[in-house]
Design a protein around this motif. Sequence first.
Motif, PDB file in Angstrom:
ATOM      1  N   VAL A   1       1.014  -1.193  -0.091  1.00 15.91           N
ATOM      2  CA  VAL A   1      -0.153  -0.123   0.059  1.00 15.91           C
ATOM      3  C   VAL A   1       0.804   1.193  -0.041  1.00 15.91           C
ATOM      4  O   VAL A   1       1.780   1.470   0.955  1.00 15.91           O
ATOM      5  CB  VAL A   1      -0.788   0.198   1.346  1.00 15.91           C
ATOM      6  N   VAL A   2       0.719   2.053  -1.063  1.00 10.95           N
ATOM      7  CA  VAL A   2       1.530   3.330  -1.347  1.00 10.95           C
ATOM      8  C   VAL A   2       0.849   4.711  -1.018  1.00 10.95           C
ATOM      9  O   VAL A   2      -0.428   4.728  -1.299  1.00 10.95           O
ATOM     10  CB  VAL A   2       2.320   3.198  -2.406  1.00 10.95           C
ATOM     11  N   ILE A   3       1.520   5.640  -0.989  1.00 11.54           N
ATOM     12  CA  ILE A   3       1.391   6.905  -1.231  1.00 11.54           C
ATOM     13  C   ILE A   3       2.080   7.826  -2.048  1.00 11.54           C
ATOM     14  O   ILE A   3       3.477   7.737  -2.021  1.00 11.54           O
ATOM     15  CB  ILE A   3       1.147   7.634   0.395  1.00 11.54           C
TER      16      ILE A   3
ATOM     17  N   GLY B   1       5.582  12.009  -8.352  1.00  7.24           N
ATOM     18  CA  GLY B   1       4.848  10.817  -8.825  1.00  7.24           C
ATOM     19  C   GLY B   1       5.665   9.412  -8.360  1.00  7.24           C
ATOM     20  O   GLY B   1       5.135   8.201  -8.778  1.00  7.24           O
ATOM     21  N   GLY B   2       6.236   9.534  -7.367  1.00 12.43           N
ATOM     22  CA  GLY B   2       6.993   8.257  -6.546  1.00 12.43           C
ATOM     23  C   GLY B   2       6.078   7.792  -5.754  1.00 12.43           C
ATOM     24  O   GLY B   2       4.965   8.427  -5.344  1.00 12.43           O
ATOM     25  N   GLU B   3       6.205   6.339  -5.560  1.00 15.55           N
ATOM     26  CA  GLU B   3       5.454   5.689  -4.561  1.00 15.55           C
ATOM     27  C   GLU B   3       6.183   5.328  -3.300  1.00 15.55           C
ATOM     28  O   GLU B   3       6.963   4.299  -3.542  1.00 15.55           O
ATOM     29  CB  GLU B   3       5.051   4.243  -5.622  1.00 15.55           C
ATOM     30  N   ASP B   4       5.788   5.628  -2.311  1.00 14.21           N
ATOM     31  CA  ASP B   4       6.255   5.212  -0.952  1.00 14.21           C
ATOM     32  C   ASP B   4       5.459   4.510  -0.476  1.00 14.21           C
ATOM     33  O   ASP B   4       4.335   4.658  -0.019  1.00 14.21           O
ATOM     34  CB  ASP B   4       6.523   6.649  -0.182  1.00 14.21           C
ATOM     35  N   PRO B   5       6.033   3.288   0.130  1.00 20.53           N
ATOM     36  CA  PRO B   5       5.227   2.086   0.827  1.00 20.53           C
ATOM     37  C   PRO B   5       4.823   2.599   2.134  1.00 20.53           C
ATOM     38  O   PRO B   5       5.784   3.102   2.732  1.00 20.53           O
ATOM     39  CB  PRO B   5       5.865   0.921   0.807  1.00 20.53           C
ATOM     40  N   VAL B   6       3.663   2.373   2.773  1.00 21.48           N
ATOM     41  CA  VAL B   6       3.311   2.652   4.130  1.00 21.48           C
ATOM     42  C   VAL B   6       2.500   1.552   4.777  1.00 21.48           C
ATOM     43  O   VAL B   6       2.573   1.459   5.758  1.00 21.48           O
ATOM     44  CB  VAL B   6       2.445   3.651   3.946  1.00 21.48           C
TER      45      VAL B   6
END
Length: 561
Positions: free
Chosen positions: A524-526, A531-536
Amino acid sequence: MTQSTRTILSQQFNQALAALKDAWRVLRHRGPSQIQFWFIALAIGIAAGFAALFFREGIAALQAYLYGTEDVQYLHSFAEQLPWYWILIIPIVGGLIVGLILHNFTDDGRVRSVADVIEGAALTDGRVETRAGLASMLASLITLSSGGSSGREGPVVHMAGVISTWVSEKIHADGITGRDLLGCAVAAAVSASFNAPIAGALFALEVVLRHFAVHAFAPIVIASVAGTVINRLSYGDVTEFVLTTPGSLQFYVELPAFLLLGLICGLVSLVLMRSIFFAEDISSHVQNRLSLPRWLRPAVSGAMLGLIAIWFPHIIGVGYETTILALSGELALTTAILFAVIKTGALAITMGGRMGGGVFSPSLMIGALTGLAFGHIATGLLPDVSGTYALYAFAGMGAVAAAVLGAPISTTLIVFELTGDWQIGLAVMVSVSMSTALASRLVDRSFFLTQLERRNVHLAAGPQAYLLAMLRAGAVMRPLGDPRAISTEECRDLIEQGLCIEASSTLEAAMPYFDRDDVPCIPVVIRDKEGGEDPVGVLYHVDALKAYNRALAATAAEEHS
């Protein structure tokens, strides 16, 4: 008395005593709060009843002012005497005002109505949009007063939803309480609008809440009765339609004719609904193609309605005068068919042009005209075994309306209460059952649920279809660092493969990943500004299924409580 008999009697006495103690405990701990809730339901019923009354009186006053008539019940007869240019100008100006209101106070230029109340009951804990709802009420008031060819029940129902939403927010109501309060408001508004307390209560349960839970029944009935009292204090204990020619059913011999009428009414209701959706699509296409501002769309529809009304003024407003003529059998066969066709087109133009109003009253009118036309043919073919024209008009009115609303129970009752004639219920029930059985298979259950389906809100199939859309991935995921979740490095590997979902996405969007890629979990990312995808966190398939199962269980518990 034997020892075994004494033992049995002692056990029964102890069980009865335990039951009495439990009842006393429930009365002490839950009784006051329950009674308090009933008083809230009563207050909401009174408020919604007055709102429906003021809405109706506002339409009558504005219609009388614009068209210069003293009795708006006979508006179309009076309009025939007005200059043609006045008939044309009124709906154009009304449409322009409606367009400006919706453009400035809604985000999509669309009038809120019954479908939005159903959506609020299912997806947002019984809440509806307040700002857009008030704007829609005003827009519908102007539409119905200035030549729009729709009904008043849609705006009244949503207006009631605005009242219950305000109360729910004030008392911080949970989902079940919010939905019950919404049902109370809707029941009161419908009963106050049509002087139909039984149908008002059942409409709220059958159409809006879409269940008949016992816990909701008492407060909804209280509110519905309160709404009816408001109506009767103003108009007296009179029915909405007065049948001058009471019908008489030739019992078994004539029932096949009503079965056939029901099927025909089912097809008529299908044409009615499809016409509205077609007009909506065409209007949107033309608007986009010509780059018309959205505030101009209702004015264009108003111009089309004005042109039609010059020759067919019966399309103006709700159409009670024409409905009464149909129920009385005072229209010829060709006139009834022509009026039904013209009214269907006018309703489609009104709704497709986003002018406001509802579909219930027009469907009553079109149904009465359809039934009358069928009655002319049936009684002409078999005069010795046929009832009156009014009987067929009466049955057709219920059959078309029931199919459009997807509410056979409440519509059957509301038709009875609108006319006060309970002697021909068999004919109405037969026609209603056939029309709803046919139409519900050709659309998504009803006009309102089909409207929602066209907006990708899937309520027609039941909770199992829409509950996944209510659950967010971010609320179900296991956060990074949880010992039961995969590591950050493993998350990034899956993200590089395109296997991830945003925290704000629903489980409805997440489930295809598990089915298609056969993986036990997805990151699950933010998304950041670049435009990057950081996992949370990590969403596991098993957690998603558990959350879905809990939601299903909670819904089933509410519907059977």
